[in-house]
Write a protein that holds these residues in place. Structure first.
Motif, short mmCIF file in Angstrom:
data_model
loop_
_atom_site.label_atom_id
_atom_site.label_comp_id
_atom_site.label_asym_id
_atom_site.label_seq_id
_atom_site.Cartn_x
_atom_site.Cartn_y
_atom_site.Cartn_z
N SER A 195 -8.71 35.19 -7.91
CA SER A 195 -9.30 34.03 -7.19
C SER A 195 -9.46 34.11 -5.69
N GLU B 148 -13.58 29.83 -12.15
CA GLU B 148 -12.49 29.38 -12.58
C GLU B 148 -11.99 30.66 -13.15
N SER C 257 -12.68 23.64 -17.11
CA SER C 257 -13.43 22.71 -17.68
C SER C 257 -12.82 22.69 -18.95
N SER D 17 -5.52 26.26 -18.40
CA SER D 17 -5.86 25.99 -17.10
C SER D 17 -5.50 24.58 -16.77
N HIS D 18 -4.95 24.26 -15.43
CA HIS D 18 -4.90 22.91 -15.13
C HIS D 18 -6.23 22.25 -14.69
N SER D 19 -7.27 23.32 -14.20
CA SER D 19 -8.29 22.73 -13.46
C SER D 19 -9.62 23.11 -14.10
#
Length: 311
Positions: A119, A126, A161, A157-159
């Motif tokens: 990241s 993502e 799609s 993943s928490h975020s």
């Protein structure tokens, strides 16, 4: 438009799971599997395919593309990353042209800090969290050998799609990959990390395989001490892990092939660079940050640091 999946790193993990994907989708009009490889591995796989050996059979698989040239690789929808942890930044920056704003990363490294590091390079993308349970190694360039029945992949993943994660899960399922999309993925990744960090540290420090560690009270005590220290760290960090994780991890070790060892130990034996930073030093540094005493990890780190080959 085809869904294009890149496999970066054709070691035990990337080679085996990438191989299953390449086998399943070799004739697909909807999904394209791209092996990112270089040197002898690229040459052999491009000419003869990737050979997968298991306890029961051998098979050759052929990806749609095998290259280290970003122009040939092209834009990717998903990138499964399975290089050594010390290669994360350099390897990803080499293929920056293949990454669009919609590319989703799935790191399958041995450490737990990879998503944060990826990241930092690609802040708009993502980055999923993932881990695998498998005993697989490079027998020779272009040949991956898997030992024993372990073959599980977890990701989430928490975020990210949910639709895109479910699409990836379907792609895995249709390739015969035993994969699970997990809600509490951080705990799952740490549960694996507790196992692999203590195992890699113990096997490399003791210069013993799994059977030798289990068979010696002294060696087993070193493994258990490492296990207890890293479990305490996870608890202090606030991770909700099973109360019996220490016992579960020991049982997991006992079920593994006794002749097997960790990939870090194999690298130490062969005199190669090894993943000391991600698997041992990271735990010591987190211990300092959270004020958790790590005497066994520190002893192992000090000893193994002397074995690290110079650049």
């Amino acid at each position: 438009m085809k869904t294009r999946i890149g496999i970066l790193g054709l070691g035990g993990v990337g080679g085996y799971f990438g191989g299953l994907l390449a086998k399943a989708y070799s004739q697909s009009d909807a999904i394209e599997i791209v092996f990112i490889a270089r040197g002898k591995t690229q040459e052999i796989v491009a000419k003869s395919g990737l050979k997968l050996i298991t306890d029961t059979d051998e098979t050759y698989v052929f990806p749609t593309v095998v290259s280290n040239d970003p122009e040939v690789i092209g834009k990717l929808d998903y990138l499964i990353c399975a290089t050594k942890t010390y290669d994360i930044e350099e390897s990803l920056l080499s293929y920056k042209k293949c990454i669009t704003k919609n590319t989703i990363f799935l790191p399958l490294y041995n450490g737990v800090d990879a998503p944060e590091r990826i990241s930092a390079i690609f802040p708009d993308n993502e980055v999923l969290q993932g881990c695998v349970y498998i005993v697989a190694l490079i027998e020779s360039p272009g040949v991956i050998k898997k030992v024993g029945p372990f073959e599980k992949l977890f990701f989430g993943s928490h975020s990210a799609s949910v639709t895109k994660m479910k699409t990836l899960q379907t792609i895995f399922e249709n390739a015969g990959i035993q994969s699970t999309l997990v809600d509490q993925i951080e705990e799952t990744v740490w549960e694996k990390f507790i196992f692999i960090s203590s195992l890699a540290s113990a096997t490399s420090y003791l210069n013993q395989n799994i059977g030798e560690i289990i068979g010696s009270n002294t060696s087993r005590a070193v493994f258990v001490n490492l296990l207890q220290e890293i479990t305490m760290l996870a608890a202090v960090k606030g991770l909700e892990l099973p109360n019996d994780i220490t016992m579960k991890t020991i049982q997991k070790l006992e079920k593994m092939p006794h002749e097997a060892t960790s990939s870090m130990h194999r690298d130490v034996i062969s005199g190669h660079k090894f993943e000391l930073e991600s698997l041992t030093a990271f735990v010591v540094n987190e211990g300092l940050k959270y004020e958790v005493d790590m005497p066994t990890y520190q002893k192992v780190l000090d000893a193994l640091a002397l074995k690290m080959p110079s650049e």
